[in-house]
Design a protein around this motif. Structure first.
Motif, short mmCIF file in Angstrom:
data_model
loop_
_atom_site.label_atom_id
_atom_site.label_comp_id
_atom_site.label_asym_id
_atom_site.label_seq_id
_atom_site.Cartn_x
_atom_site.Cartn_y
_atom_site.Cartn_z
N ASP B 2 0.84 -1.20 0.00
CA ASP B 2 0.00 0.00 0.00
C ASP B 2 0.87 1.25 0.00
N ALA B 3 1.89 1.22 0.90
CA ALA B 3 2.77 2.38 1.00
C ALA B 3 3.55 2.57 -0.30
N LEU B 4 3.86 1.46 -0.93
CA LEU B 4 4.66 1.52 -2.16
C LEU B 4 3.90 2.19 -3.30
N ILE B 5 2.64 1.80 -3.47
CA ILE B 5 1.86 2.39 -4.57
C ILE B 5 1.65 3.88 -4.31
N LEU B 6 1.43 4.21 -3.04
CA LEU B 6 1.27 5.62 -2.69
C LEU B 6 2.58 6.38 -2.95
N GLY B 7 3.68 5.75 -2.58
CA GLY B 7 4.98 6.37 -2.80
C GLY B 7 5.26 6.60 -4.27
N ILE B 8 4.87 5.64 -5.09
CA ILE B 8 5.10 5.75 -6.54
C ILE B 8 4.35 6.96 -7.11
N VAL B 9 3.16 7.19 -6.62
CA VAL B 9 2.36 8.32 -7.11
C VAL B 9 2.87 9.64 -6.54
N VAL B 10 3.27 9.60 -5.28
CA VAL B 10 3.65 10.85 -4.58
C VAL B 10 5.06 11.31 -4.96
N ALA B 11 5.96 10.37 -5.25
CA ALA B 11 7.36 10.75 -5.53
C ALA B 11 7.49 11.78 -6.65
N PRO B 12 6.84 11.61 -7.79
CA PRO B 12 6.95 12.65 -8.82
C PRO B 12 6.33 13.99 -8.40
N LEU B 13 5.29 13.90 -7.56
CA LEU B 13 4.69 15.15 -7.06
C LEU B 13 5.70 15.91 -6.20
N LEU B 14 6.38 15.15 -5.35
CA LEU B 14 7.39 15.77 -4.48
C LEU B 14 8.52 16.36 -5.30
N SER B 15 8.97 15.60 -6.30
CA SER B 15 10.09 16.11 -7.11
C SER B 15 9.65 17.34 -7.90
N ALA B 16 8.36 17.39 -8.30
CA ALA B 16 7.86 18.60 -8.98
C ALA B 16 7.93 19.79 -8.05
N ALA B 17 7.48 19.58 -6.81
CA ALA B 17 7.48 20.69 -5.83
C ALA B 17 8.92 21.14 -5.55
N LEU B 18 9.82 20.18 -5.36
CA LEU B 18 11.21 20.54 -5.06
C LEU B 18 11.88 21.23 -6.26
N THR B 19 11.58 20.74 -7.44
CA THR B 19 12.14 21.36 -8.65
C THR B 19 11.73 22.81 -8.74
N GLN B 20 10.46 23.07 -8.47
CA GLN B 20 9.97 24.46 -8.53
C GLN B 20 10.62 25.30 -7.43
N LEU B 21 10.68 24.72 -6.23
CA LEU B 21 11.20 25.48 -5.08
C LEU B 21 12.67 25.84 -5.25
N LEU B 22 13.45 24.90 -5.80
CA LEU B 22 14.91 25.10 -5.84
C LEU B 22 15.42 25.57 -7.20
N SER B 23 14.50 25.84 -8.13
CA SER B 23 14.95 26.19 -9.47
C SER B 23 15.78 27.48 -9.49
N GLY B 24 15.40 28.44 -8.65
CA GLY B 24 16.13 29.70 -8.62
C GLY B 24 17.55 29.51 -8.12
N ARG B 25 17.71 28.62 -7.15
CA ARG B 25 19.02 28.45 -6.52
C ARG B 25 19.93 27.54 -7.36
N LEU B 26 19.35 26.49 -7.93
CA LEU B 26 20.18 25.48 -8.61
C LEU B 26 20.34 25.71 -10.11
N GLY B 27 19.50 26.54 -10.68
CA GLY B 27 19.58 26.76 -12.13
C GLY B 27 19.28 25.50 -12.90
N ARG B 28 20.11 25.21 -13.95
CA ARG B 28 19.89 24.04 -14.80
C ARG B 28 20.09 22.72 -14.04
N ARG B 29 20.84 22.79 -12.94
CA ARG B 29 21.12 21.56 -12.18
C ARG B 29 19.86 21.00 -11.51
N VAL B 30 18.79 21.82 -11.53
CA VAL B 30 17.56 21.40 -10.85
C VAL B 30 16.95 20.14 -11.49
#
Lengths: 250, 559
Positions: B2-30
């Motif tokens: 159960d946790a795994l399927i939830l994790g699979i769906v949530v992981a890209p959401l988290l990476s989307a949020a982090l990518t947006q949050l850190l884009s200014g600081r990391l530039g292309r490395r984001v």
């Protein structure tokens, strides 16, 4: 309360054509964003309150009239190029759909709120555009994505919210409306779906006119990062409210 | 799990949020954040697949209420692996490909969100969850196709896509409404169980619920998989970034096949709808293939090629080969994704040197001028027809002996036979220094493909639909009765053989040089090059509607 006058009064607040002119003119006359947002939230609630004091369900012809009003304004929204007027037209179109759902009148206020919330937030965003560019009109060819990328992103999300994109509240209101009406009033369910697709079409035209195309980055045109984050939080809240409305209605 | 399927769906959401949050600081490395997130998702999908193999059985995970449900079953597990795998490849490719483009971080955010939504769609265990994901795919694709924000034409064609997808969403909303009204639940597993227990349930106007719901779901699948009349968005969306084209052709357009599989318990009660699906798929397969041949623009031709493939995939569903459609969509996804991701390099190299030797193969394939040596043609014709039939029958006989008892399987065998015959016939028409070697190579390739295809398809069948009775019911629902089937087979064979004969004698007697035939060919080619005027008709309808709305607004003013 006498039934017919009650319905006539309700038709002013859950606007039916031609009484809808009162709302449209009134909304255009307001200059402050927060007042427009407030009107968008309160106006249909007055209609719901009045409707709840009418005896029995609205007659069939009134439902047909409401459906035609919803279709008329959704169709008219296709050719609207000014974001404020477009929001007003979509509001009239959305609230008219509430007439055909008298069976669950205890949830009518929540449905009205669900339809109004994205409109109220969108009007705040278009207010920012009007202050910075003088108008939120596609004829200005702003190319917002280049001119003011943060504002462009917020504008796109606002329009998506208005056209009932998941997980905003109006999405759940429309799904609930179709779910209730499809088995008993299929024509009304089809009307809801037709109105929905027209909103999406008109919204996409507005986005293309405002956001796409060449533009010149201008100093001070865009929102500050802090302001953009504040609006982003507002949209997250709106999505959360949408899920809550979905939980209540479905 | 159960946790795994939830994790699979949530992981890209988290990476989307982090990518947006850190884009200014990391530039292309984001982009690295996004890639790490997707790698974790893909690893999770592989693990989930392994766990499902070890512990078979369906599981549901409720996220709240009756409508927020995720479902772990063979279909969702396979599709999650495909979606996350293709998305990871697209992410890796985009890291450098998009490096010079504006909106780099936004692109990765949208890509992550799209992955999360696709994973939610394939794992949706409730109708509302499915509706939400189904709808959001169209919205996110619209934004991804509009990545080049300075181009208004990109937005125009992105809008076509979104509008078609939205049109396709609406029948599914209706289907969900009717199913919910009948069984008072949004849960797919409960609905399917209730429908199996009460197959005679009726809906609007006393119509069978299963038939109405299946027809509506099929309409949604048609719009998403670019079936004829809802296909115009596909060839015109090539202006978007190449990674988006790859993702779209590899993981989005084939969602129709997934949807029909997801609603398989409804479709087994709706044989008539399956026949309709077969016809639509057949028309699309033929139209897509013919339109592809008439295009001068390579990317448009690729778009129509996908349309043809999608037609074939839907056709497979129509004959009851549901699991084969899933295999097809995966194979096509990998194949077409590779083509798109490699297209930039190929075009770049071809600009310097096309490296095409002007030999007989070139004149045959590019200039469409077959070599004129056809002796002994009668022997070749016999081989052409007999060899593929023998290979196909043997392959299927070895894998699944009861296969021939299913009409749908026979239809596919027939298709394989015709395709194989065409391939060998084409080989015969090519000139080669070592014809025996060429023929042997093609024969071996054909055998490997057929045996591989049969084995894999059979394995998919066993994995996705482990219940043999259910598998038989799907084929049974798609059946049309022995007499009708035999008559149709004879008719189709007649049409194909007649086509071959006309082509052969036309070529022999120089029929194509005659004026009236030339005129007919030109008109046919014009119609095909203009894509049968479908896009023109839609454009005209759209302009009329907009003009009407403008006139109405002018008349009514502020009312």
């Amino acid at each position: 309360m006498a039934t017919l006058p009650t319905y006539a009064l309700a038709a002013l607040f859950l606007p039916l054509f031609p009484l809808s002119i009162v709302f449209n003119r009134g909304l255009s006359a307001l200059r402050r964003d927060w007042m427009r947002a407030l009107v968008l939230l309160v106006w249909p609630q007055a209609g719901v309150w009045i409707l709840s004091h009418a005896h029995g369900a609205p007659p069939g012809w009134l439902n047909v009239w409401a459906a035609l009003t919803a279709l008329l304004y959704a169709y008219r929204a296709l050719a609207v190029r000014e974001a404020g007027i477009w929001i007003g037209f979509v509001a009239v179109s959305a609230w008219a759909l509430l007439w055909a759902d008298p069976a669950r009148s205890h949830l009518l206020a929540i449905q009205a709120l669900g339809l109004s919330l994205p409109l109220a937030v969108a009007v705040l965003v278009t207010g920012v555009l009007e202050r910075r560019f003088g108008a939120a009109h596609t004829a200005l060819r702003l190319g917002l994505a280049t001119t003011a990328p943060r504002l462009a992103a917020l504008f796109v999300i606002a329009i998506l919210a208005v056209v009932a994109t998941p997980v905003f509240s109006n999405f759940f209101v429309l799904v609930a409306a179709v779910a209730r009406q499809a088995p008993v009033m299929p024509a009304m369910a089809l009307t809801v779906l037709a109105v929905w697709i027209l909103w999406a079409w008109s919204g996409a035209r507005l986005v293309r006119g405002m956001v796409a195309g060449p533009g010149r980055p201008a100093a001070g045109a865009d929102l500050t990062p802090a302001a953009a984050w504040a609006y982003a939080v507002l949209f997250v809240g709106l999505a959360g409210a949408g899920i809550s409305v979905g939980g209540l209605l479905l | 799990m159960d946790a795994l399927i939830l994790g699979i769906v949530v992981a890209p959401l988290l990476s989307a949020a982090l990518t947006q949050l850190l884009s200014g600081r990391l530039g292309r490395r984001v982009a690295r954040i996004s890639i790490v997130g997707l790698s974790a998702t893909f690893a999770g999908s592989l693990l989930l697949f392994a766990l499902t193999l070890a512990h078979p059985g369906d599981r549901t995970l409720s996220l709240g209420g009756d409508w927020g449900i995720l479902l772990i079953d063979p279909l969702s597990v396979v599709m999650a692996m495909v979606v996350s795998g293709i998305s990871l490849i697209v992410h890796l490719y985009s890291r450098r490909y998009m490096a010079e483009e504006p909106g780099y971080a936004r692109f990765f955010v949208l890509l992550d969100l799209m992955t999360a939504v696709l994973l939610t769609m394939v794992a949706a265990g409730g109708l509302v969850t499915l509706l939400i994901a189904w709808h959001l795919v169209g919205v996110l694709l619209y934004l991804l196709l509009g990545q080049e924000t300075r181009s208004t034409s990109a937005y125009r064609y992105a809008f076509w896509t979104m509008f078609t997808f939205r049109l396709g969403d609406l029948p599914m909303v209706l289907a969900a409404a009717l199913l919910h009204d009948a069984f008072h639940t949004w849960s797919l597993t409960r609905i399917f169980a209730a429908l199996a227990a009460h197959p005679q349930t009726t809906t609007l106007g006393g119509l069978p619920l299963a038939t109405v719901a299946a027809a509506l779901v099929a309409l949604s699948a048609f719009a998403r998989s670019a079936q004829f009349f809802t296909h115009t968005w596909l060839p015109y969306t090539m202006g978007g970034p190449t990674p988006v084209s790859a993702l779209m052709h590899a993981g989005i357009v084939n969602a129709g096949g997934f949807l029909i599989n997801r609603f398989a318990p409804v479709f087994v009660q709706a044989g008539g709808v399956l026949h309709g699906i077969f016809v639509v798929g057949l028309i699309t397969a033929i139209a897509g293939s013919v339109l592809m041949l008439a295009q001068n623009d390579v990317k448009k031709a690729l778009g129509y090629s996908t349309m043809g493939q999608m037609g074939f995939m839907i056709m497979e569903c129509g004959v009851g080969a549901f699991s084969l459609a899933i295999y097809h969509l995966i194979a096509h996804g990998v194949f077409k994704g590779t083509l798109f991701l490699g297209s930039g390099g190929v075009i770049g190299e071809a600009r310097k040197d096309d490296r095409v030797p002007k030999d007989d193969l070139y004149t045959f394939v590019v200039e469409r001028k077959p070599a004129r040596q056809r002796r002994p043609w009668l022997l070749m014709a016999a081989i052409t027809l007999a060899v593929p039939a023998v290979i196909l029958f043997l392959a299927h006989y070895l894998v699944e002996r009861h296969f021939f008892e299913q009409e749908g399987a026979v239809v596919l065998l027939f298709f394989g036979w015709i395709t194989g015959a065409q391939l060998i016939f084409a080989t015969y028409r090519m000139r080669s220094e070592n014809r025996v070697r060429l023929f042997a190579l093609i024969l071996v390739s054909f055998t490997v493909v057929v045996v591989g295809y049969t084995l894999v398809a059979h394995s998919f069948d066993l994995f996705l639909y482990p219940d043999p009775a259910f598998r038989a019911r799907i084929y049974g629902a798609a059946g049309i009765g022995l007499l009708s089937f035999d008559l149709l087979t004879v008719l189709v064979t007649g049409v194909i053989v007649a086509g071959w004969l006309v082509a052969f004698y036309g070529d022999q007697r120089r029929l194509y040089d005659r004026a009236w035939v030339g005129g007919l060919r030109r008109r046919f080619f014009t119609a095909m090059a203009r894509e049968l005027y479908v896009a023109d008709i839609y454009g005209r309808i759209g302009r009329r509607l907009l003009a009407g709305a403008e006139r109405l607004n002018t008349t009514l003013g502020g009312w």
